[in-house]
Design a protein around this motif. Structure first.
Motif, PDB file in Angstrom:
ATOM      1  N   ASP A 133       0.824  -1.213   0.000  1.00  0.00           N
ATOM      2  CA  ASP A 133       0.000   0.000   0.000  1.00  0.00           C
ATOM      3  C   ASP A 133       0.858   1.263   0.000  1.00  0.00           C
ATOM      4  O   ASP A 133       0.403   2.333   0.390  1.00  0.00           O
ATOM      5  N   THR A 134       2.105   1.135  -0.442  1.00  0.00           N
ATOM      6  CA  THR A 134       2.978   2.310  -0.549  1.00  0.00           C
ATOM      7  C   THR A 134       2.677   3.084  -1.818  1.00  0.00           C
ATOM      8  O   THR A 134       2.462   4.306  -1.781  1.00  0.00           O
ATOM      9  N   LEU A 135       2.642   2.399  -2.952  1.00  0.00           N
ATOM     10  CA  LEU A 135       2.441   3.048  -4.250  1.00  0.00           C
ATOM     11  C   LEU A 135       1.331   2.343  -5.008  1.00  0.00           C
ATOM     12  O   LEU A 135       1.352   1.126  -5.176  1.00  0.00           O
ATOM     13  N   PHE A 136       0.343   3.133  -5.448  1.00  0.00           N
ATOM     14  CA  PHE A 136      -0.747   2.638  -6.277  1.00  0.00           C
ATOM     15  C   PHE A 136      -0.676   3.276  -7.659  1.00  0.00           C
ATOM     16  O   PHE A 136       0.061   4.243  -7.879  1.00  0.00           O
ATOM     17  N   GLN A 137      -1.485   2.755  -8.571  1.00  0.00           N
ATOM     18  CA  GLN A 137      -1.586   3.386  -9.881  1.00  0.00           C
ATOM     19  C   GLN A 137      -2.177   4.785  -9.707  1.00  0.00           C
ATOM     20  O   GLN A 137      -3.325   4.961  -9.311  1.00  0.00           O
ATOM     21  N   GLY A 138      -1.361   5.802  -9.961  1.00  0.00           N
ATOM     22  CA  GLY A 138      -1.809   7.187  -9.887  1.00  0.00           C
ATOM     23  C   GLY A 138      -2.023   7.726  -8.492  1.00  0.00           C
ATOM     24  O   GLY A 138      -2.557   8.822  -8.336  1.00  0.00           O
TER      25      GLY A 138
END
Length: 211
Positions: free
Chosen positions: A154-159
């Motif tokens: 849950d650090t980096l998501f799409q956009g």
């Protein structure tokens, strides 16, 4: 390396079974329901895989529901950063608070703690552990350089990025983690997040509103 994605209820958390040869790692097993356990087990059995690791990007409730069945059926306990132990202890309370769901299953003990920069072997490939605090204090990402694959939790998501308004969260740390540890990876690196669709580092550098 083969990646199988399972989008799991109640909030569509992505669990991944990552395999190379006969070995596999189960990443963020948030499978709460027995029919979801069965789908994961069927994939492992049909492909004649042997689970070697239960890897955890972090220990929020929606990412740990299935750890009981993984330990029961495959004998492997979760591997996480040491700073995630308090998060794990609060998972039941968070589940009740967020979705009104009691976690009426036992939590297996953490098998051992992972360290930033540690390298794990899976079927001859190497998984690098990257500490990315922000969403949680002990958040981790898992990077397979040979295949240009990153599991970002849950650090980096799409956009987008993971929320930081929960206990232990820090927006400044999350932004630093992403810019200093993830966006420096090759642009073609495929990113498999904890929720939502797959993306890549190049697209995020150009289009993510936070950068």
């Amino acid at each position: 390396m083969t990646v199988k994605t399972f989008a799991l209820k109640p909030i569509m958390e992505n669990c991944y079974v990552v395999s190379e040869g006969e070995e596999c790692a189960i990443i963020d097993c948030g499978a709460l329901l027995e029919n979801e356990w069965a789908k994961i087990k069927r994939h492992i059995a049909d492909n004649e895989l042997t689970p070697k690791y239960a890897l955890q990007t972090h220990m929020h409730f929606d990412h740990v529901y299935g750890l009981y069945f993984v330990k029961r059926d495959y004998g492997i306990g979760p591997l996480c950063h040491m700073l995630e132990e308090p998060v794990y202890e609060q998972a039941g309370d968070m589940s009740r608070s967020f979705i009104g769901q009691d976690m009426n299953i036992p939590f297996p003990k953490v098998e051992r703690h992972l360290r930033d920069g540690e390298r794990l072997s899976l079927g001859g490939k190497t998984i690098e552990v990257i500490h990315t605090p922000g969403h949680t204090p002990g958040g981790l990402c898992f990077y397979i350089e040979e295949d240009n694959i990153l599991f970002s939790g849950d650090t980096l998501f799409q956009g987008s990025i993971g929320r930081t308004d929960l206990p232990g969260g820090s927006m400044s740390m999350e932004i630093s983690s992403i810019t200093e540890r993830l966006l420096c990876l090759p642009e073609e690196t495929l990113v498999y997040p904890g929720h939502g669709d797959r993306t890549n580092i190049g697209w995020e550098k150009k289009h993510n509103m936070y950068f």
